[in-house]
Scaffold this motif. Structure first.
Motif, PDB file in Angstrom:
ATOM      1  N   GLN A  67       0.821  -1.216   0.000  1.00  0.00           N
ATOM      2  CA  GLN A  67       0.000   0.000   0.000  1.00  0.00           C
ATOM      3  C   GLN A  67       0.851   1.262   0.000  1.00  0.00           C
ATOM      4  OE1 GLN A  67      -3.021  -0.311   3.069  1.00  0.00           O
ATOM      5  NE2 GLN A  67      -4.119  -1.886   1.937  1.00  0.00           N
ATOM      6  N   GLN A  68       1.955   1.200  -0.780  1.00  0.00           N
ATOM      7  CA  GLN A  68       2.794   2.367  -1.006  1.00  0.00           C
ATOM      8  C   GLN A  68       2.538   2.978  -2.378  1.00  0.00           C
ATOM      9  OE1 GLN A  68       4.723   3.479   1.514  1.00  0.00           O
ATOM     10  NE2 GLN A  68       3.887   1.768   2.688  1.00  0.00           N
ATOM     11  N   HIS A  69       1.639   2.375  -3.121  1.00  0.00           N
ATOM     12  CA  HIS A  69       1.271   2.900  -4.433  1.00  0.00           C
ATOM     13  C   HIS A  69       0.624   4.278  -4.255  1.00  0.00           C
ATOM     14  CE1 HIS A  69      -1.141   3.347  -8.117  1.00  0.00           C
ATOM     15  NE2 HIS A  69      -0.288   2.509  -8.678  1.00  0.00           N
ATOM     16  N   PRO A  70       0.840   5.203  -5.203  1.00  0.00           N
ATOM     17  CA  PRO A  70       0.271   6.557  -5.071  1.00  0.00           C
ATOM     18  C   PRO A  70      -1.230   6.585  -4.804  1.00  0.00           C
ATOM     19  CG  PRO A  70       1.863   6.507  -6.856  1.00  0.00           C
ATOM     20  CD  PRO A  70       1.713   5.097  -6.390  1.00  0.00           C
ATOM     21  N   TRP A  71      -1.971   5.581  -5.282  1.00  0.00           N
ATOM     22  CA  TRP A  71      -3.418   5.587  -5.059  1.00  0.00           C
ATOM     23  C   TRP A  71      -3.742   5.575  -3.564  1.00  0.00           C
ATOM     24  CZ3 TRP A  71      -7.250   2.839  -2.652  1.00  0.00           C
ATOM     25  CH2 TRP A  71      -8.563   3.110  -3.047  1.00  0.00           C
ATOM     26  N   PHE A  72      -2.908   4.916  -2.768  1.00  0.00           N
ATOM     27  CA  PHE A  72      -3.164   4.808  -1.336  1.00  0.00           C
ATOM     28  C   PHE A  72      -2.676   6.026  -0.557  1.00  0.00           C
ATOM     29  CE2 PHE A  72      -3.041   0.364  -2.732  1.00  0.00           C
ATOM     30  CZ  PHE A  72      -4.184  -0.133  -2.130  1.00  0.00           C
ATOM     31  N   ALA A  73      -1.907   6.869  -1.199  1.00  0.00           N
ATOM     32  CA  ALA A  73      -1.277   7.981  -0.487  1.00  0.00           C
ATOM     33  C   ALA A  73      -2.285   9.061  -0.142  1.00  0.00           C
ATOM     34  CB  ALA A  73      -0.159   8.573  -1.340  1.00  0.00           C
ATOM     35  N   GLY A  74      -1.953   9.829   0.899  1.00  0.00           N
ATOM     36  CA  GLY A  74      -2.769  10.982   1.263  1.00  0.00           C
ATOM     37  C   GLY A  74      -3.769  10.680   2.354  1.00  0.00           C
ATOM     38  N   ASP A  75      -3.847  11.553   3.309  1.00  0.00           N
ATOM     39  CA  ASP A  75      -4.808  11.449   4.407  1.00  0.00           C
ATOM     40  C   ASP A  75      -5.768  12.612   4.284  1.00  0.00           C
ATOM     41  OD1 ASP A  75      -6.259  11.318   6.704  1.00  0.00           O
ATOM     42  OD2 ASP A  75      -4.557  11.142   8.064  1.00  0.00           O
ATOM     43  N   GLU A  76      -6.997  12.332   3.922  1.00  0.00           N
ATOM     44  CA  GLU A  76      -7.964  13.383   3.674  1.00  0.00           C
ATOM     45  C   GLU A  76      -8.800  13.708   4.910  1.00  0.00           C
ATOM     46  OE1 GLU A  76     -10.202  12.435   0.171  1.00  0.00           O
ATOM     47  OE2 GLU A  76      -8.438  11.727  -0.898  1.00  0.00           O
ATOM     48  N   GLY A  77      -8.251  13.462   6.084  1.00  0.00           N
ATOM     49  CA  GLY A  77      -8.918  13.846   7.317  1.00  0.00           C
ATOM     50  C   GLY A  77     -10.019  12.912   7.746  1.00  0.00           C
TER      51      GLY A  77
END
Length: 367
Positions: free
Chosen positions: A251-261
């Protein structure tokens, strides 16, 4: 019994005597997974090392605190592997944690899950007894297969001390093909290809920058992979494809990245033949030939998401909470069990851990 194992047995005995909750922990790489983390930490890192490895027999016996990366490196030296590609997520994961979590990587739909490769295990139960189940060959598995029940139990049945695993040779050939297509077309193609004698190993459909791409990994004999590549077409990927699949596994693929709160990561397990699932326009990442679909949606949409998964013949797991809420929330991580299955779960947990000292609340927060 060596000193490290004796100390664990003594610790469990003391905890059972005064009902002290224990939190079994290997490397902590999957602390995010499951319900509650509570109790005094009982580490397994001292239970390390490969105790037996017979490459010609395709069997390895390893202690539970052994780093997963260490086991995989030892297998790679002999041209062998854990074909179910257990996720690491981060460094420090252990073999015991791999079995306890029961999670598999991109190849799961083609080669099977963790539990399919567990041949035997040693377990310290809630009575501080060291129990041995299964063996080192498939024919030793008879009756109720406790060794495999440990896969996915999240440490609620006891402390896994040692496991024997079936391993396989690394495939002689591998190729990754990419196809530009919509999610609906990807599911159609995967179901069509699944009925043919093709060396399908893993698949992933993902949309980025508004464009959908289906990635298909082939593994097997050189002739089979080359023939399938020529037949299927698509754009053949370069040598970086191995790193791409590893990023997907962890789950290091860019799709999994980012925490949207307020956005959580949901895992939907559905039949591979299930159609596109419309979740408020949420575009998923699709794996396992359509059988595993990842969505990003608020935890508060649990009932809505689970209703959609149930209607498709599957279930939904709240896999990760956003970092801001990782330790809280009243939304169950796991879908509700049917009454008969719940009774079996509770009976097993009571039998192995009558004082409920192990990983209390990790599977069922209401414990």
């Amino acid at each position: 019994m060596d000193q490290a194992l004796s100390q664990i047995v003594e610790r469990v005995h003391a905890a059972a005597s005064d009902a002290t909750p224990l939190r079994i922990r290997g490397g902590g790489s999957k602390d995010f997974y499951g319900e509650l983390l509570q109790g005094e930490i009982l580490g397994t890192s001292a239970l390390a090392g490969i105790t037996s490895y017979e490459p010609s027999e395709l069997v390895v016996t390893v202690r539970a605190g052994t780093p997963l990366a260490e086991l995989e490196a030892a297998l790679a030296e002999k041209g062998q592997c854990l074909p179910f590609e257990p996720p690491h997520f981060e460094s420090g994961g252990t073999v015991g944690g791999m079995v306890a979590a029961g999670l598999s990587g991109p190849a799961r739909a083609s080669v099977g899950a963790v539990r399919d490769y567990v041949l035997g295990a040693k377990l310290v139960n809630g009575r501080a007894e060291l129990l041995t189940f299964g063996g080192q060959v498939m024919k030793n598995v008879a009756g109720y297969d406790v060794s495999r029940v440990l896969a996915g139990s999240l440490g609620t049945l006891g402390v896994i001390a040692e496991v024997s695993l079936k391993v396989l040779p690394v495939a002689p050939a591998e190729a990754t093909l990419a196809f530009a297509c919509s999610q609906a077309d990807a599911l159609r193609l995967l179901n069509e290809w699944g009925g043919r004698p093709l060396p399908l190993n893993a698949s992933c459909w993902v949309e980025q920058a508004g464009a959908g791409t289906l990635y298909l990994r082939l593994r097997g004999a050189v002739a089979a992979v080359e023939a399938a590549s020529a037949h299927l077409g698509g754009e053949r990927q370069d040598n970086a494809s191995a790193a791409w699949w590893q990023s997907l596994r962890d789950q290091q693929h860019p799709w999994f990245a980012g925490d949207e709160g307020s956005t959580a990561l949901w895992r939907l397990s559905v039949p591979q033949t299930a159609p596109v699932l419309a979740i408020d326009g949420n575009t998923p990442l699709v794996e396992w030939h359509g059988g595993q679909r990842w969505y990003k949606a608020p935890a508060e949409q649990a009932a809505y998401i689970r209703d959609i998964a149930h209607a498709a013949g599957g279930h939904a797991t709240l896999f990760r909470m956003p970092a801001s809420r990782a330790a809280g929330g009243d939304v169950p991580r796991f879908d509700a069990l049917s009454a008969p299955v719940a009774r079996i779960h509770c009976a097993l947990m009571h039998e192995f851990d009558p004082h409920r000292i192990f990983n209390r609340g990790r599977l069922f927060a209401a414990e």
